[in-house]
Design an enzyme around this catalytic site. Sequence first.
Site, short mmCIF file in Angstrom:
data_model
loop_
_atom_site.label_atom_id
_atom_site.label_comp_id
_atom_site.label_asym_id
_atom_site.label_seq_id
_atom_site.Cartn_x
_atom_site.Cartn_y
_atom_site.Cartn_z
N HIS A 210 17.94 84.03 79.32
CA HIS A 210 18.67 83.03 78.44
C HIS A 210 19.59 83.25 77.13
O HIS A 210 19.42 82.20 76.11
CB HIS A 210 17.69 81.49 77.92
CG HIS A 210 17.35 80.86 78.94
ND1 HIS A 210 15.79 81.28 80.05
CD2 HIS A 210 17.02 79.59 79.12
CE1 HIS A 210 15.45 80.19 80.82
NE2 HIS A 210 16.76 79.28 80.49
N GLY B 103 20.86 83.98 83.94
CA GLY B 103 20.17 83.29 84.60
C GLY B 103 20.57 82.17 84.55
O GLY B 103 19.78 81.16 85.64
N GLU C 102 12.64 71.81 88.45
CA GLU C 102 13.09 71.20 88.05
C GLU C 102 14.83 70.86 89.38
O GLU C 102 15.66 70.71 88.14
CB GLU C 102 13.71 71.33 86.80
CG GLU C 102 12.26 70.95 85.55
CD GLU C 102 12.94 71.79 84.30
OE1 GLU C 102 12.19 71.47 83.70
OE2 GLU C 102 13.99 72.51 83.90
N GLU D 256 15.63 65.01 85.36
CA GLU D 256 15.63 65.04 83.96
C GLU D 256 16.95 64.90 83.04
O GLU D 256 17.93 64.92 83.91
CB GLU D 256 15.71 67.20 83.84
CG GLU D 256 15.48 67.08 82.20
CD GLU D 256 15.43 68.78 82.69
OE1 GLU D 256 15.82 69.57 81.63
OE2 GLU D 256 15.52 69.55 83.78
N CYS E 162 14.54 70.68 75.67
CA CYS E 162 16.07 70.54 75.16
C CYS E 162 16.94 68.86 75.85
O CYS E 162 17.83 69.11 75.17
CB CYS E 162 16.24 70.99 76.93
SG CYS E 162 15.51 70.79 77.74
#
Length: 655
Positions: free
Chosen positions: A146, A197, A329, A345, A425
């Site tokens: 990330h 990614g 997710e 989400e 997040c």
Amino acid sequence: MQVYTAPKLNKVKVTSDFWKRYRELVVKEVLPYQWKVMNDEADISIAEDPQNNGQDKNSHAVANLKIAAGEMKGHHYGFPFQDTDVYKWLEAAAYSFGYHPNPDLKKITDNLIDLIAKAQDDDGYLSTYFQIDAPERKFKRLQQSHELYTMGHYIEAGVAYYNATGNEKALDIAKRMADCIDNNFGLEEGKIPGYDGHPEIELALSRLYEVTQDKKYLDLAHYFLTQRGQDPAFFEKQIKADGDSVDRDLIPGMRDFTREYYLAAEPIKDQKVPHGHAVRVVYLCTGMAYVARYTGDKDLLAACDRFWNDIVKRQMYITGNIGQTTTGEAFTYDYDLPNDTDYGETCASVGMSFFARQMLNIHAKGEYADVLEKELFNGALSGMSLDGKHFFYVNPLEADPAASKGNPGKSHVLTHRADWFGCACCPANLARLIASVDEYLYTESGDTILSHQFIANDAEFDDGIKVSQTNHFPWSGDIHYEIENPNDASFKFGIRIPSWSASYELKVNGGAKTLPVKDGFIYLDVDGKSLTLDLKLDMSTKIMRANNRVSHDFGKVAVQRGPVVYAAEQADNEAPLWLYQVSPDAKTDYHFDEKLLDGVGVVKVAAKREKLDSDEANLYTEAKSEETENVDLTMIPYYAWANRENGQMSVWLNR
């Protein structure tokens, strides 16, 4: 292609009572609360959810930056992308200055910019996990790291902060980050021929290009999009080179997902439909739409259209939520829309709002504004409690506390919002959307201004044009516009006619007028100094059904009024909720209750309720016509559920 853009507005002031409440909540409650959490000063409990990663009650997000800056000693704590909690919070704060100047908050954010600058490496790199604990592994495990995602979130925040305050340091940090990435990625010898990614850097670089007009940032975004999937084995090769052992993984289990999950199995131009992690998909789509608009890349635009159509027509819940499964997710398959295990989400709904906005900037089509509206009033907004201090990561369409507690397959479904999450997040992501909602109301191209959201506002455009919109939306469909055009500029003014409004009435300067609806918009030619418009939308309550390819909703109905999707809660109705039956032609009654849930529209639906069997009755018995009683089912807006007692909730009802 004709390109629409966010308008060159001098100022947009949101006057909507509904949204002013939420935007002030962001300033007064959300930002202070989240800042305390990220500084480990709040007494919170981290939700027990699949994203927890074994964390305690603290975030440590600011502490990680202080360690990287040399102001503290210690190891990195949390996920590799923990920095992004701070960056999204900073972005939300930047937007808030536009409508609520706050000198005390600005001192905090200016000091935060100084801290981030101090934490940044000399070459522009900034991702605290690698700076603190693994400097030798920078850019070596991109499937999981990330790094570009993290820096992308700062770039977005830096651009927003510069735009709001003129702080050059904030923008300089972003440019140095982007230059670092540009120096390390590409097809030239010695560079990394790969990508992150988790998409995000693509849309961030596009925003940096907008403010700097430096084409290298747009070119870099274009590179990441066109390079994705060119070598489907890229991530696996990196993992092997970095050390192919599980104990070196940055996030446990991430290597177990397929190449499709990371949208890396083939080039984007060849991907027929979106697969994998829902947030990755919509962030990628937002970047594609951005870059396609500025470069004219027809392959990227075609991919945007394909992905949009598949999501909206086959994989989106009636509330706008996307991502059906807790496993990764992720999206699953077309028409698979389970309600009681839905993931949905909050970040995915926020990301879908981003995607819709960028598609509006390309095509003047009401369908994009319809979805944006659906997210704003349903899917995204449900992610935060009315007090601004509790949050949903997962947004189901059916919930039962007993099921969440007793069934491991439903343990991800909370029936009350949590203080915080290990993977946090969503809270700051929703805050930045609400704080910037003024940027989502208009788009324009050439001589055309499109008004596509019915959020009351006062707007000033170039040429001295002023547009004032007043309403009591989403509770009333009466929309009033006053347009001032002191310089007699000639332009077209487009107004969306929502897909949920079966008809409309329009008065221009008091006189009735009928205009054709083109791709969801009506257009008026403006060439005088002033104009008043009165639009009346059809706000009748509708009993909705799903496409009968959706097995989970077959034989069920839902209730919608205007853009607002409704839900039945145990707080208002005797449980269990699955005993209620509603006819497609059921009588409905609507009223606004200013004392309930900070003021909401309430719908009463005529229903039948079957008598509950005794707990001593046989588990199975011969089917007969069961005795029912006539009842009124009380329904509240979906976004407002779980703000009272803990109990059952359902959007879809038995037909």
